[in-house]
Write an enzyme that holds these catalytic residues in place. Structure first.
Site, PDB file in Angstrom:
ATOM      1  N   LYS A 127      -4.426   5.007   6.081  1.00 55.72           N
ATOM      2  CA  LYS A 127      -4.051   6.265   5.797  1.00 55.72           C
ATOM      3  C   LYS A 127      -4.152   7.232   7.151  1.00 55.72           C
ATOM      4  O   LYS A 127      -3.019   7.677   7.699  1.00 55.72           O
ATOM      5  CB  LYS A 127      -4.339   6.781   4.615  1.00 55.72           C
ATOM      6  N   ASP A 146      -0.206   9.079   0.425  1.00 56.23           N
ATOM      7  CA  ASP A 146      -1.222  10.035  -0.310  1.00 56.23           C
ATOM      8  C   ASP A 146      -0.912  10.392  -1.655  1.00 56.23           C
ATOM      9  O   ASP A 146       0.032   9.348  -2.055  1.00 56.23           O
ATOM     10  CB  ASP A 146      -1.134  11.483   0.587  1.00 56.23           C
TER      11      ASP A 146
END
Ligand code: SF4
Length: 220
Positions: A127, A146
């Protein structure tokens, strides 16, 4: 909702993107940074913390530490103190120093521009790597997933997956590659301004007609 074909879901995704672009023409990364190293540090700090809080902390931090070597060589206690208010500060300090040591040892202090090299640094997950690649280098290597992206993708019926990497894989198949980075920003902005975790504002939602509202209990 009847079972939706993949082609239909792709077309619906395009319509969602078009509507969200209209609603948020200025959607962008809300972390402040002026180079890839700053964005890497800010993204590590943003875990379980608001971007606003991270920006407050980094406005001082980035003046004190300007290179990967400076982060790597800093006494841990000093760095911990500087980032304390972002939470999980011991782990975050470890991640920052681990990845900055690797930057110094393997990349002459520069942030690399590939996914493989970024996730090999240590302290940097997929991420974080996606945030850096998409926003500091304008490279669409993946979709940032997220908490907002995960929640909205499910509610919008784009994926039923629960794990971030699986959600990302499905989104990569639905969203055109040149929009991967922007798509995350659009969902994050919508998640912060309309599709709240509790009590989403479906009544005024810009994509209401395109959304099956999966898992949303309060029918508005
Ligand atoms: S209609 Fe409701 S659940 Fe769907 S995106 Fe909008 S606010 Fe979220």
């Amino acid at each position: 909702m009847a079972r939706e074909s993949k082609d239909h879901r792709k077309t619906r995704t395009q319509s969602i993107i078009a509507s969200l672009k209209k609603a948020y023409p200025d959607a962008h990364c809300e972390l402040n940074f002026t180079n890839a190293l700053e964005l890497l540090i800010a993204t590590i700090l943003s875990a379980q913390c608001t971007d606003k809080r991270v920006n407050l902390v980094t406005s001082d931090l980035f003046k004190k530490y300007r290179t990967a070597a400076e982060y790597a060589q800093a006494p841990s206690a000093k760095l911990e103190e500087a980032i304390k208010s972002t939470g999980f500060f011991r782990n975050k300090t470890k991640s920052i120093q681990t990845c900055c040591r690797a930057l110094v040892e393997k990349h002459r202090g520069e942030v690399p521009e590939t996914m493989e090299e970024l996730v090999e640094l240590g302290g940097v997950g997929r991420k974080t790597a996606n945030v850096v690649l998409g926003n500091a280098f304008q490279r669409n290597e993946g979709v940032v997933v997220d908490t907002h992206v995960a929640r909205l993708s499910f509610r919008l019926g784009l994926t039923k997956q629960k794990q971030p990497e699986q959600i990302e894989q499905e989104l990569m198949e639905l969203v055109p590659r040149n929009e991967w980075t922007l798509f995350s920003h659009l969902l994050i902005w919508h998640g912060r301004r309309r599709c709240f975790a509790r009590n989403p504002d479906c009544l005024n939602c810009e994509v209401r007609s395109l959304c099956p509202r999966l898992g949303v209990k309060i029918a508005k």
